[in-house]
Design a protein around this motif. Structure first.
Motif, short mmCIF file in Angstrom:
data_model
loop_
_atom_site.label_atom_id
_atom_site.label_comp_id
_atom_site.label_asym_id
_atom_site.label_seq_id
_atom_site.Cartn_x
_atom_site.Cartn_y
_atom_site.Cartn_z
N UNK A 142 0.83 -1.21 0.00
CA UNK A 142 0.00 0.00 0.00
C UNK A 142 0.87 1.26 0.00
N UNK A 143 1.93 1.21 0.79
CA UNK A 143 2.82 2.38 0.87
C UNK A 143 3.45 2.69 -0.49
N UNK A 149 1.46 7.46 -6.30
CA UNK A 149 0.40 8.43 -6.58
C UNK A 149 0.81 9.82 -6.12
N UNK A 150 1.48 9.89 -5.00
CA UNK A 150 1.96 11.19 -4.50
C UNK A 150 2.95 11.81 -5.49
N UNK A 170 -7.18 14.54 1.55
CA UNK A 170 -8.43 15.29 1.38
C UNK A 170 -9.39 14.54 0.47
N UNK A 171 -8.87 14.01 -0.64
CA UNK A 171 -9.70 13.24 -1.56
C UNK A 171 -10.27 11.99 -0.87
N UNK A 172 -9.43 11.32 -0.10
CA UNK A 172 -9.87 10.12 0.61
C UNK A 172 -10.98 10.45 1.61
N UNK A 179 -6.97 5.70 1.81
CA UNK A 179 -5.95 6.44 1.08
C UNK A 179 -5.40 5.64 -0.10
N UNK A 180 -5.18 4.34 0.12
CA UNK A 180 -4.62 3.51 -0.94
C UNK A 180 -5.61 3.35 -2.10
N UNK A 181 -6.91 3.38 -1.82
CA UNK A 181 -7.91 3.28 -2.89
C UNK A 181 -7.87 4.51 -3.78
#
Length: 203
Positions: A142-143, A149-150, A170-172, A179-181
């Motif tokens: 996941x990390x 993505x970051x 914020x999106x999550x 966050x991973x999704x």
């Protein structure tokens, strides 16, 4: 241990079956399945899903070790193997097939009670380590996805690292997702935009 266990037993000798039927309830447990062969034990474990299996090694058809291996592949269940004599080859095979305890007949209550407690404790510890290992592996995966993505946000939106991470958070939060999704969604969208357009054939 105080917990009452649902136990499946396997032995081709009727006197041993009767012994287990008598002694296990005295120890506070319930015998949910009795088998005379390895194949029968595997089938009954699939039906009953016991907490513990106590099986003789020498049985008609597949032996107790091979039966235990099949049971473990279906669903991890702790197994106590029983033999009429000490055998190094049996012990080696037992260790290779996740067997947590090996008892030699004759089995006394003074042997069986602590053996059950030790096996269940070892099994719980093993399962906890197994879950921790799986969780750790998933966390690392996941990390990696989140970091990727970051990096994509930093590049496409000219953001600093901290701001890009806050944007993901914020999106999550807004979409009520992990966050991973969100990270996966961004990476998938980026891949879609990078797909080359199909060439048009000349008319």
């Amino acid at each position: 241990m105080n917990r009452s266990l649902r136990i499946a037993i396997a032995d081709d000798e009727s006197d041993m079956q009767e012994y287990y039927r008598t002694i296990l309830p005295i120890l506070g447990h319930v015998v949910v399945a009795v088998a005379e062969t390895g194949q029968e034990l595997v089938a009954k474990c699939r039906e009953q899903h016991p907490d513990l299996v106590i099986a003789d090694i020498k049985m008609p058809g597949i032996d107790g070790i091979d039966a235990a291996a099949q049971i473990y592949r279906d669903s991890p269940i702790p197994v106590i193997l029983v033999s009429a004599y000490h055998n190094e080859d049996f012990i080696r095979r037992a260790e290779e097939n996740h067997i947590l305890c090996y008892l030699v007949k004759p089995i006394k209550q003074a042997d069986l009670e602590p053996a059950i407690a030790i096996v269940m404790r070892r099994f719980e510890q093993f399962q906890a380590l197994r879950k921790e290992s799986a969780d750790m592996k998933q966390a690392l995966e996941d990390r990696k996805i989140i970091e990727k993505a970051k990096g994509l946000l930093m590049k496409k939106a000219s953001l600093g690292e901290a701001e890009a991470f806050r944007r993901l958070q914020k999106l999550a939060s807004e979409q009520n997702r992990k966050l991973v999704e969100i990270a996966r969604m961004l990476l998938t969208a980026e891949e879609a935009f990078q797909q080359p357009e199909p060439r048009q054939r000349p008319v």
